[in-house]
Motif scaffolding. Structure first.
Motif, short mmCIF file in Angstrom:
data_model
loop_
_atom_site.label_atom_id
_atom_site.label_comp_id
_atom_site.label_asym_id
_atom_site.label_seq_id
_atom_site.Cartn_x
_atom_site.Cartn_y
_atom_site.Cartn_z
N ALA A 153 0.82 -1.22 0.00
CA ALA A 153 0.00 0.00 0.00
C ALA A 153 0.85 1.27 0.00
O ALA A 153 0.32 2.36 -0.18
CB ALA A 153 -0.95 0.00 1.20
N ARG A 154 2.14 1.13 0.18
CA ARG A 154 3.03 2.28 0.16
C ARG A 154 3.53 2.53 -1.26
O ARG A 154 3.56 1.60 -2.07
CB ARG A 154 4.23 2.04 1.06
N PRO A 155 4.00 3.74 -1.51
CA PRO A 155 4.61 3.97 -2.83
C PRO A 155 5.90 3.15 -2.95
O PRO A 155 6.82 3.32 -2.15
CB PRO A 155 4.92 5.47 -2.84
N LEU A 156 5.93 2.23 -3.89
CA LEU A 156 7.12 1.41 -4.13
C LEU A 156 7.52 1.57 -5.58
O LEU A 156 6.68 1.55 -6.46
CB LEU A 156 6.83 -0.07 -3.86
N ASP A 157 8.81 1.72 -5.81
CA ASP A 157 9.28 1.77 -7.18
C ASP A 157 10.47 0.83 -7.31
O ASP A 157 11.07 0.41 -6.32
CB ASP A 157 9.65 3.20 -7.61
N LEU A 158 10.78 0.49 -8.53
CA LEU A 158 11.83 -0.48 -8.81
C LEU A 158 13.17 -0.05 -8.22
O LEU A 158 13.90 -0.86 -7.65
CB LEU A 158 11.95 -0.70 -10.33
N GLU A 159 13.49 1.25 -8.32
CA GLU A 159 14.76 1.74 -7.81
C GLU A 159 14.90 1.54 -6.31
O GLU A 159 15.95 1.11 -5.83
CB GLU A 159 14.97 3.21 -8.18
N VAL A 180 21.29 -4.02 -5.52
CA VAL A 180 21.52 -4.41 -6.92
C VAL A 180 20.95 -3.32 -7.81
O VAL A 180 20.20 -2.45 -7.36
CB VAL A 180 20.88 -5.78 -7.27
N SER A 181 21.26 -3.37 -9.09
CA SER A 181 20.70 -2.40 -10.02
C SER A 181 19.24 -2.74 -10.31
O SER A 181 18.82 -3.90 -10.16
CB SER A 181 21.49 -2.38 -11.33
N SER A 182 18.48 -1.76 -10.73
CA SER A 182 17.07 -2.00 -11.02
C SER A 182 16.89 -2.97 -12.19
O SER A 182 15.99 -3.81 -12.18
CB SER A 182 16.34 -0.68 -11.28
N GLY A 183 17.76 -2.87 -13.19
CA GLY A 183 17.69 -3.80 -14.32
C GLY A 183 17.95 -5.23 -13.90
O GLY A 183 17.25 -6.16 -14.31
N THR A 236 7.45 -9.41 -13.46
CA THR A 236 8.30 -8.33 -12.97
C THR A 236 7.86 -7.91 -11.56
O THR A 236 6.74 -8.22 -11.14
CB THR A 236 8.22 -7.10 -13.89
N PRO A 237 8.73 -7.20 -10.85
CA PRO A 237 8.31 -6.71 -9.53
C PRO A 237 7.04 -5.86 -9.60
O PRO A 237 6.18 -5.95 -8.73
CB PRO A 237 9.52 -5.89 -9.06
N TYR A 238 6.92 -5.03 -10.65
CA TYR A 238 5.72 -4.20 -10.78
C TYR A 238 4.47 -5.06 -10.97
O TYR A 238 3.43 -4.79 -10.35
CB TYR A 238 5.87 -3.22 -11.96
#
Length: 139
Positions: free
Chosen positions: A21-27, A35-38, A51-53
């Motif tokens: 429910a929190r703002p989550l982004d790949l970065e 680790v890197s987002s890629g 994907t994580p999204y």
């Protein structure tokens, strides 16, 4: 995939499960496991098939389904409660995973009956992942 990578992917998945429910982004998810987002996106997809999204949105939709069955919140309130900032994105993703709009899902009523075992309720209300809702409901 090596054990260390699997452990990292499990940490990311657990964080998504806890903080959906929190703002989550790949970065930020990638920073959390250093680790890197890629790299995170590739390894997560390899481990879990999405994907994580996509995983995050599935968690949000699962929770939204529960809130919609309760019936005491509007679709907009449910969208915000599960962490979606855009009602349009929420509605589109909900329809992709569940096969009907959030409003139609709420109007159809609960599929869960009083006294039903939680494991059965979870199984019959779990959204279908990866845009398979149409295929799953086709004869």
């Amino acid at each position: 995939m090596d054990l260390e990578t699997l452990v990292l992917m499990r940490r990311v998945r657990d964080r998504i499960d806890r903080e959906y429910a929190r703002p989550l982004d790949l970065e930020s998810l990638a920073r959390g496991v250093h680790v890197s987002s890629g790299h995170l996106s590739r390894q997560f997809r390899r481990a879990y098939g999405e994907t994580p999204y996509q995983y995050l949105m599935t968690r949000r939709i699962e929770r939204a389904m529960t809130l919609l069955r309760r019936g005491d919140l509007t679709v907009t309130e449910v969208s915000l409660a599960v962490g979606c900032q855009s009602l349009g994105t929420f509605s589109t993703r909900f329809a992709e995973l569940v096969g009907v709009s959030p409003s139609a899902y709420r109007a159809a009523g609960a599929e869960v009956l009083p006294g039903m075992a939680p494991c059965i309720a979870r199984r019959i209300t779990r959204p279908v992942r990866n845009r398979e809702a149409g295929a799953a409901t086709a004869p």
